[in-house]
Design a protein around this motif. Structure first.
Motif, PDB file in Angstrom:
ATOM      1  N   TYR A  91       0.829  -1.203   0.000  1.00 47.97           N
ATOM      2  CA  TYR A  91       0.000   0.000   0.000  1.00 47.97           C
ATOM      3  C   TYR A  91       0.868   1.259   0.000  1.00 47.97           C
ATOM      4  O   TYR A  91       0.528   2.261  -0.649  1.00 47.97           O
ATOM      5  N   PHE A  92       1.986   1.222   0.722  1.00 49.66           N
ATOM      6  CA  PHE A  92       2.872   2.380   0.739  1.00 49.66           C
ATOM      7  C   PHE A  92       3.488   2.604  -0.637  1.00 49.66           C
ATOM      8  O   PHE A  92       3.557   3.743  -1.115  1.00 49.66           O
ATOM      9  N   VAL A  93       3.945   1.529  -1.267  1.00 54.29           N
ATOM     10  CA  VAL A  93       4.545   1.663  -2.606  1.00 54.29           C
ATOM     11  C   VAL A  93       3.528   2.225  -3.592  1.00 54.29           C
ATOM     12  O   VAL A  93       3.844   3.124  -4.391  1.00 54.29           O
ATOM     13  N   ASN A  94       2.298   1.715  -3.553  1.00 51.70           N
ATOM     14  CA  ASN A  94       1.269   2.226  -4.454  1.00 51.70           C
ATOM     15  C   ASN A  94       0.983   3.706  -4.213  1.00 51.70           C
ATOM     16  O   ASN A  94       0.815   4.496  -5.159  1.00 51.70           O
ATOM     17  N   PRO A 243      -0.432  -8.847   3.916  1.00 46.77           N
ATOM     18  CA  PRO A 243      -0.515  -9.641   2.682  1.00 46.77           C
ATOM     19  C   PRO A 243      -1.052 -11.051   2.915  1.00 46.77           C
ATOM     20  O   PRO A 243      -1.785 -11.583   2.070  1.00 46.77           O
ATOM     21  N   TRP A 244      -0.725 -11.636   4.058  1.00 45.17           N
ATOM     22  CA  TRP A 244      -1.171 -13.008   4.319  1.00 45.17           C
ATOM     23  C   TRP A 244      -2.640 -13.049   4.713  1.00 45.17           C
ATOM     24  O   TRP A 244      -3.308 -14.066   4.515  1.00 45.17           O
ATOM     25  N   ARG A 272      -4.920  -2.200 -11.479  1.00 48.96           N
ATOM     26  CA  ARG A 272      -4.504  -0.919 -12.045  1.00 48.96           C
ATOM     27  C   ARG A 272      -3.522  -1.149 -13.183  1.00 48.96           C
ATOM     28  O   ARG A 272      -2.668  -2.044 -13.110  1.00 48.96           O
ATOM     29  N   VAL A 273      -3.635  -0.365 -14.233  1.00 48.46           N
ATOM     30  CA  VAL A 273      -2.688  -0.455 -15.335  1.00 48.46           C
ATOM     31  C   VAL A 273      -1.286  -0.184 -14.803  1.00 48.46           C
ATOM     32  O   VAL A 273      -1.043   0.787 -14.093  1.00 48.46           O
ATOM     33  N   GLY A 274      -0.354  -1.060 -15.131  1.00 47.46           N
ATOM     34  CA  GLY A 274       1.020  -0.893 -14.680  1.00 47.46           C
ATOM     35  C   GLY A 274       1.338  -1.608 -13.386  1.00 47.46           C
ATOM     36  O   GLY A 274       2.441  -1.469 -12.867  1.00 47.46           O
ATOM     37  N   SER A 275       0.394  -2.407 -12.865  1.00 53.54           N
ATOM     38  CA  SER A 275       0.632  -3.119 -11.614  1.00 53.54           C
ATOM     39  C   SER A 275       1.079  -4.550 -11.899  1.00 53.54           C
ATOM     40  O   SER A 275       1.016  -5.038 -13.031  1.00 53.54           O
ATOM     41  N   ALA A 276       1.534  -5.221 -10.841  1.00 50.50           N
ATOM     42  CA  ALA A 276       1.955  -6.614 -10.934  1.00 50.50           C
ATOM     43  C   ALA A 276       1.348  -7.395  -9.777  1.00 50.50           C
ATOM     44  O   ALA A 276       1.168  -6.859  -8.680  1.00 50.50           O
ATOM     45  N   SER A 277       1.018  -8.653 -10.027  1.00 49.80           N
ATOM     46  CA  SER A 277       0.464  -9.532  -9.006  1.00 49.80           C
ATOM     47  C   SER A 277       1.447 -10.648  -8.710  1.00 49.80           C
ATOM     48  O   SER A 277       2.170 -11.117  -9.603  1.00 49.80           O
ATOM     49  N   ARG A 278       1.454 -11.077  -7.457  1.00 47.67           N
ATOM     50  CA  ARG A 278       2.307 -12.183  -7.041  1.00 47.67           C
ATOM     51  C   ARG A 278       1.460 -13.450  -6.960  1.00 47.67           C
ATOM     52  O   ARG A 278       0.388 -13.440  -6.364  1.00 47.67           O
ATOM     53  N   ILE A 279       1.964 -14.524  -7.557  1.00 45.84           N
ATOM     54  CA  ILE A 279       1.231 -15.791  -7.545  1.00 45.84           C
ATOM     55  C   ILE A 279       2.150 -16.911  -7.079  1.00 45.84           C
ATOM     56  O   ILE A 279       3.382 -16.806  -7.158  1.00 45.84           O
ATOM     57  N   ALA A 280       1.532 -17.972  -6.585  1.00 47.72           N
ATOM     58  CA  ALA A 280       2.264 -19.165  -6.172  1.00 47.72           C
ATOM     59  C   ALA A 280       1.367 -20.374  -6.378  1.00 47.72           C
ATOM     60  O   ALA A 280       0.137 -20.273  -6.368  1.00 47.72           O
ATOM     61  N   ARG A 281       1.971 -21.530  -6.531  1.00 45.49           N
ATOM     62  CA  ARG A 281       1.195 -22.761  -6.640  1.00 45.49           C
ATOM     63  C   ARG A 281       0.827 -23.278  -5.252  1.00 45.49           C
ATOM     64  O   ARG A 281      -0.155 -23.996  -5.100  1.00 45.49           O
ATOM     65  N   GLY A 327      -1.692 -10.404  -1.003  1.00 46.34           N
ATOM     66  CA  GLY A 327      -1.581  -8.958  -1.006  1.00 46.34           C
ATOM     67  C   GLY A 327      -2.390  -8.327  -2.117  1.00 46.34           C
ATOM     68  O   GLY A 327      -3.340  -8.909  -2.654  1.00 46.34           O
ATOM     69  N   VAL A 328      -2.002  -7.120  -2.495  1.00 45.06           N
ATOM     70  CA  VAL A 328      -2.692  -6.386  -3.560  1.00 45.06           C
ATOM     71  C   VAL A 328      -1.719  -6.171  -4.711  1.00 45.06           C
ATOM     72  O   VAL A 328      -0.495  -6.177  -4.522  1.00 45.06           O
ATOM     73  N   PRO A 329      -2.227  -5.987  -5.938  1.00 39.70           N
ATOM     74  CA  PRO A 329      -1.332  -5.679  -7.056  1.00 39.70           C
ATOM     75  C   PRO A 329      -0.503  -4.432  -6.756  1.00 39.70           C
ATOM     76  O   PRO A 329      -1.015  -3.442  -6.235  1.00 39.70           O
TER      77      PRO A 329
END
Length: 453
Positions: A91-94, A243-244, A272-281, A327-329
């Motif tokens: 959230y701070f980075v965004n 995030p958890w 949001r355009v320009g964001s990234a999401s973290r994924i895991a199996r 977390g969030v994108p």
């Protein structure tokens, strides 16, 4: 059909700057500040380190007592750890990116170009603060080992000593594995030490705070509440927990244009355009960040997973029906495009994925230069058609047919011909850093990921 640049043959390593159709190098301090150890990332890092040195000198000049000296060392380490953690809070980075990229286009280009360096700030502060925290705590650990706390009994001293040594070893291990060479060659080890080492450090700092309060002559509860370390630890716990608490198992649909790439579709969710999401199996497995690709008028979003190692290769070969998100994108470097009237996007291979959302949805006029192997065979005719529909004047460089180009020449020609104000490069680490530095050394505002973590 995609256009081709018709200038001199790029890729001739023996050509000089004039022959390569590039502007002359800057001179003096501007050239030194364009890259290397004086890049914006390093300047922020050195500034944080210098601030810690100044604090240490001023603190020593006050001639603190031994107990005050120990308390000051521990508090300095805690403050730096809290600052380092804040720089990784999504959230701070965004919010930081939102503020920095809200500058109006009427501002002078030099001011907007400086604000576009915002992606260097979190990384520089994080590394500088984390390194400083490790130094402070190692000094604190040495002091505790050499001279036991006078108010601590033998059993308390042994417990404090054990926890202090454990924290020092944990911080040193995390710092060692965070070095660029270790991150590059042993990324899984880096991720494991940072995740579990971070959780372990919070637990050990909590134990140390309680032990110090118990060893003091006053009431333990009051000492814990008065200690600044208690409140810093509380903030760290919140940062780590958020995030958890947003951990989700979500269904996905996967299409494979080739055995090199998988397009993963998420049916729901707004990003949001320009964001990234973290994924895991698996929640406790490896986590990887991928740029979100949005399409105007369509729900959900997509990510592109390219074969680049063991995890991505297994993902493509054994496609799952669900993934975990956490977390969030998080906003990425591409969002700085909104600070300019026109931008040129340089992408190589799967670097097209972070660029594509901006090409499809960003109102900033853009020109794409995409260098890749056989685009349609590798990424599928559908995706290539989507790119060309959004960018009919795109430059597609088929490296299977034409070999590897000189990215600097391609980037500068597109920058000059399009009348752009900036260049954004999404490629592998070496190519991105080399291109960004080369252009910045010649006065062209250029940006790209910095691989600070």
């Amino acid at each position: 059909m995609a256009t081709r640049l018709d200038g001199r043959a790029p890729g001739n390593a023996g050509t000089g700057p004039a022959e390569r159709d590039l502007p002359p190098l800057l001179t003096g301090i501007r050239l030194r500040l364009a890259g290397g150890r004086l890049s914006p990332f390093h300047r922020v890092l050195w500034l944080i380190a210098a601030a810690n040195v100044v604090f240490g000198v001023v603190f020593l000049l006050t001639r603190p007592s031994w107990n005050l000296w120990l308390g000051g060392l521990l508090t300095a380490a805690s403050v730096d750890i809290g600052l380092a953690a804040l720089m990784r809070q999504q959230y701070f980075v965004n919010a930081l990116f939102s503020v920095a990229t809200s500058a109006p286009l009427r501002w002078p280009l030099r001011m907007r170009a400086a604000l576009a360096q915002v992606h260097h700030l979190p990384g520089g502060v994080h590394v500088g603060a984390a390194t400083s925290a490790t130094v402070w705590f190692v000094v604190y650990a040495v002091c505790v080992v050499v001279t036991p706390p006078p108010a601590a009994g033998s059993a308390q001293h042994v417990a404090i000593l054990a926890v202090v040594v454990a924290i020092a070893l944990d911080l040193l291990a995390m710092s060692w594995c965070a070095r660029p060479a270790m991150r590059h060659h042993h990324h899984d080890l880096f991720e494991i030490t940072h995740r579990y080492g971070g959780w372990l450090s919070i637990a050990l700092f909590t134990a140390l705070t309680v032990l110090h309060a118990a060893a003091d002559v006053g009431p333990a509860g009051s000492d814990i509440l008065r200690s600044p370390n208690t409140w810093i630890l509380a903030v760290l716990f919140v940062f780590a927990a958020i995030p958890w608490l947003q951990l989700r198992r979500v269904p996905i649909t996967i299409t494979e244009p080739s055995n090199h790439v998988a397009l993963v579709s998420f049916r729901h969710g707004r990003v949001r355009v320009g964001s990234a999401s973290r994924i895991a199996r698996h929640p406790l497995g490896q986590w990887h960040a991928f740029a979100n690709m949005t399409t105007p008028g369509q729900q959900g979003f997509r990510i592109a997973v390219s074969r680049a190692g063991g995890w991505t290769g297994d993902f493509i070969a054994d496609a799952p029906a669900h993934v975990w998100t956490r977390g969030v994108p998080t906003t990425g470097v591409g969002s700085v495009s909104r600070l300019f009237t026109k931008v040129v996007w340089i992408a190589t291979g799967s670097g097209i994925a972070p660029a594509l959302p901006h090409l499809l949805s960003d109102p900033t006029p853009a020109r794409l230069v995409w260098v890749t192997r056989s685009p349609e065979r590798t990424y599928g005719a559908g995706l290539v058609g989507e790119i060309l529909a959004a960018q009919p004047d795109a430059v597609l460089w088929n490296s299977d047919e034409k070999g590897k180009p000189d990215l600097s020449v391609l980037a500068y020609q597109a920058y000059r011909d399009f009348g752009a104000e900036a260049v954004i490069c999404i490629s592998n680490k070496d190519a991105t850093l080399r291109l960004v530095t080369e252009l910045r050394r010649r006065g062209v505002p250029a940006y790209g990921p910095i691989w600070d973590s």
